[in-house]
Design a protein around this motif. Sequence first.
Motif, PDB file in Angstrom:
ATOM      1  N   GLY A 226       1.488  -6.138  18.131  1.00 49.12           N
ATOM      2  CA  GLY A 226       2.770  -5.753  18.701  1.00 49.12           C
ATOM      3  C   GLY A 226       3.877  -5.668  17.676  1.00 49.12           C
ATOM      4  N   SER A 227       3.523  -5.444  16.435  1.00 44.19           N
ATOM      5  CA  SER A 227       4.506  -5.386  15.361  1.00 44.19           C
ATOM      6  C   SER A 227       4.555  -3.987  14.762  1.00 44.19           C
ATOM      7  N   LYS A 228       5.581  -3.737  13.989  1.00 43.55           N
ATOM      8  CA  LYS A 228       5.743  -2.456  13.306  1.00 43.55           C
ATOM      9  C   LYS A 228       5.301  -2.595  11.859  1.00 43.55           C
ATOM     10  N   ASP A 229       5.066  -1.435  11.258  1.00 47.86           N
ATOM     11  CA  ASP A 229       4.736  -1.461   9.843  1.00 47.86           C
ATOM     12  C   ASP A 229       5.995  -1.740   9.029  1.00 47.86           C
ATOM     13  N   GLN A 230       5.804  -1.927   7.731  1.00 43.22           N
ATOM     14  CA  GLN A 230       6.939  -2.263   6.883  1.00 43.22           C
ATOM     15  C   GLN A 230       6.993  -1.312   5.706  1.00 43.22           C
ATOM     16  N   GLU A 231       8.130  -0.699   5.529  1.00 38.53           N
ATOM     17  CA  GLU A 231       8.358   0.182   4.388  1.00 38.53           C
ATOM     18  C   GLU A 231       8.706  -0.670   3.170  1.00 38.53           C
ATOM     19  N   PRO A 232       8.417  -0.136   1.975  1.00 38.64           N
ATOM     20  CA  PRO A 232       8.841  -0.850   0.768  1.00 38.64           C
ATOM     21  C   PRO A 232      10.363  -0.980   0.738  1.00 38.64           C
ATOM     22  N   ALA A 233      10.823  -2.015   0.081  1.00 40.91           N
ATOM     23  CA  ALA A 233      12.264  -2.229  -0.046  1.00 40.91           C
ATOM     24  C   ALA A 233      12.891  -1.020  -0.737  1.00 40.91           C
ATOM     25  N   PRO A 234      14.000  -0.516  -0.202  1.00 44.66           N
ATOM     26  CA  PRO A 234      14.640   0.657  -0.819  1.00 44.66           C
ATOM     27  C   PRO A 234      14.977   0.449  -2.297  1.00 44.66           C
ATOM     28  N   MET A 235      15.399  -0.743  -2.650  1.00 53.00           N
ATOM     29  CA  MET A 235      15.730  -1.022  -4.051  1.00 53.00           C
ATOM     30  C   MET A 235      14.483  -0.908  -4.930  1.00 53.00           C
ATOM     31  N   ALA A 236      13.364  -1.423  -4.453  1.00 53.62           N
ATOM     32  CA  ALA A 236      12.124  -1.351  -5.230  1.00 53.62           C
ATOM     33  C   ALA A 236      11.687   0.097  -5.415  1.00 53.62           C
ATOM     34  N   LYS A 237      11.773   0.889  -4.353  1.00 48.26           N
ATOM     35  CA  LYS A 237      11.410   2.307  -4.451  1.00 48.26           C
ATOM     36  C   LYS A 237      12.344   3.040  -5.406  1.00 48.26           C
ATOM     37  N   SER A 238      13.627   2.742  -5.325  1.00 49.03           N
ATOM     38  CA  SER A 238      14.604   3.399  -6.196  1.00 49.03           C
ATOM     39  C   SER A 238      14.372   3.043  -7.657  1.00 49.03           C
ATOM     40  N   MET A 239      14.120   1.772  -7.910  1.00 46.26           N
ATOM     41  CA  MET A 239      13.883   1.336  -9.289  1.00 46.26           C
ATOM     42  C   MET A 239      12.607   1.969  -9.848  1.00 46.26           C
ATOM     43  N   SER A 240      11.578   2.049  -9.027  1.00 45.90           N
ATOM     44  CA  SER A 240      10.323   2.668  -9.446  1.00 45.90           C
ATOM     45  C   SER A 240      10.547   4.142  -9.775  1.00 45.90           C
ATOM     46  N   TRP A 241      11.252   4.833  -8.907  1.00 45.47           N
ATOM     47  CA  TRP A 241      11.521   6.254  -9.119  1.00 45.47           C
ATOM     48  C   TRP A 241      12.332   6.459 -10.396  1.00 45.47           C
ATOM     49  N   LEU A 242      13.348   5.631 -10.599  1.00 40.82           N
ATOM     50  CA  LEU A 242      14.202   5.740 -11.775  1.00 40.82           C
ATOM     51  C   LEU A 242      13.399   5.505 -13.059  1.00 40.82           C
ATOM     52  N   LYS A 243      12.597   4.464 -13.057  1.00 36.72           N
ATOM     53  CA  LYS A 243      11.789   4.156 -14.239  1.00 36.72           C
ATOM     54  C   LYS A 243      10.818   5.296 -14.532  1.00 36.72           C
ATOM     55  N   THR A 244      10.173   5.808 -13.495  1.00 35.65           N
ATOM     56  CA  THR A 244       9.229   6.908 -13.667  1.00 35.65           C
ATOM     57  C   THR A 244       9.933   8.146 -14.212  1.00 35.65           C
ATOM     58  N   THR A 245      11.061   8.474 -13.628  1.00 32.69           N
ATOM     59  CA  THR A 245      11.811   9.656 -14.054  1.00 32.69           C
ATOM     60  C   THR A 245      12.254   9.538 -15.506  1.00 32.69           C
ATOM     61  N   MET A 246      12.756   8.379 -15.879  1.00 32.94           N
ATOM     62  CA  MET A 246      13.232   8.178 -17.248  1.00 32.94           C
ATOM     63  C   MET A 246      12.084   8.240 -18.254  1.00 32.94           C
ATOM     64  N   LYS A 247      11.008   7.509 -17.988  1.00 32.40           N
ATOM     65  CA  LYS A 247       9.893   7.471 -18.929  1.00 32.40           C
ATOM     66  C   LYS A 247       9.209   8.835 -19.045  1.00 32.40           C
TER      67      LYS A 247
ATOM     68  N   THR B 299       0.839  -1.205   0.000  1.00 30.69           N
ATOM     69  CA  THR B 299       0.000   0.000   0.000  1.00 30.69           C
ATOM     70  C   THR B 299       0.872   1.252   0.000  1.00 30.69           C
ATOM     71  N   LYS B 300       1.950   1.219   0.739  1.00 20.70           N
ATOM     72  CA  LYS B 300       2.856   2.378   0.785  1.00 20.70           C
ATOM     73  C   LYS B 300       3.528   2.603  -0.564  1.00 20.70           C
ATOM     74  N   MET B 301       3.897   1.526  -1.217  1.00 19.93           N
ATOM     75  CA  MET B 301       4.534   1.635  -2.536  1.00 19.93           C
ATOM     76  C   MET B 301       3.543   2.240  -3.538  1.00 19.93           C
ATOM     77  N   ALA B 302       2.305   1.807  -3.476  1.00 21.48           N
ATOM     78  CA  ALA B 302       1.287   2.328  -4.392  1.00 21.48           C
ATOM     79  C   ALA B 302       1.056   3.820  -4.159  1.00 21.48           C
ATOM     80  N   VAL B 303       0.917   4.213  -2.908  1.00 23.12           N
ATOM     81  CA  VAL B 303       0.701   5.626  -2.583  1.00 23.12           C
ATOM     82  C   VAL B 303       1.887   6.464  -3.055  1.00 23.12           C
ATOM     83  N   SER B 304       3.075   5.981  -2.810  1.00 22.96           N
ATOM     84  CA  SER B 304       4.283   6.693  -3.230  1.00 22.96           C
ATOM     85  C   SER B 304       4.337   6.835  -4.749  1.00 22.96           C
TER      86      SER B 304
END
Length: 144
Positions: free
Chosen positions: A62-83, A17-22
């Motif tokens: 009693g657990s924490k949330d989970q952020e998207p993997a940094p590599m996945a976020k970076s790859m998504s950002w790079l692809k978006t920026t390039m396209k 969900t966080k990856m989608a929102v981002s």
Amino acid sequence: MTNKDTLCLLKECDSGTKMAVSSIDEILDKTEEPKLKQLLSETKEHHEKLGNEIHTLLIKQGSKDQEPAPMAKSMSWLKTTMKMGMDKSDATIADLITDGCNMGIKSLYKYMNQYAAADNTSKDICKRLISIEETLRRDLRCYL
């Protein structure tokens, strides 16, 4: 007490969900077509609402949330920026988000299989997230 598979599945859904929102946030202000902008905004709200529900369940366990993997976020950002650098059209936006939906759907099914012992609540949340992604993917077809 929650089993490990339940927590793992919830964390993966939370990350999704966080990856989608981002991803939507990255392109929303670049969207020209008002109906497309509205579709993306509504979908973002659906992801945020489900993400809040997941976050509440994780806290109860009693657990924490989970952020998207940094590599996945970076790859998504790079692809978006390039396209978007090559073509700033709504068709490019629809293409990028459709690719994200496809990757999300594939990952979520993988996690449902991997964490088969998860409880029904977490499986239901995962199915709801898949449904949001499938609906968005379908609704984007007319913009491709």
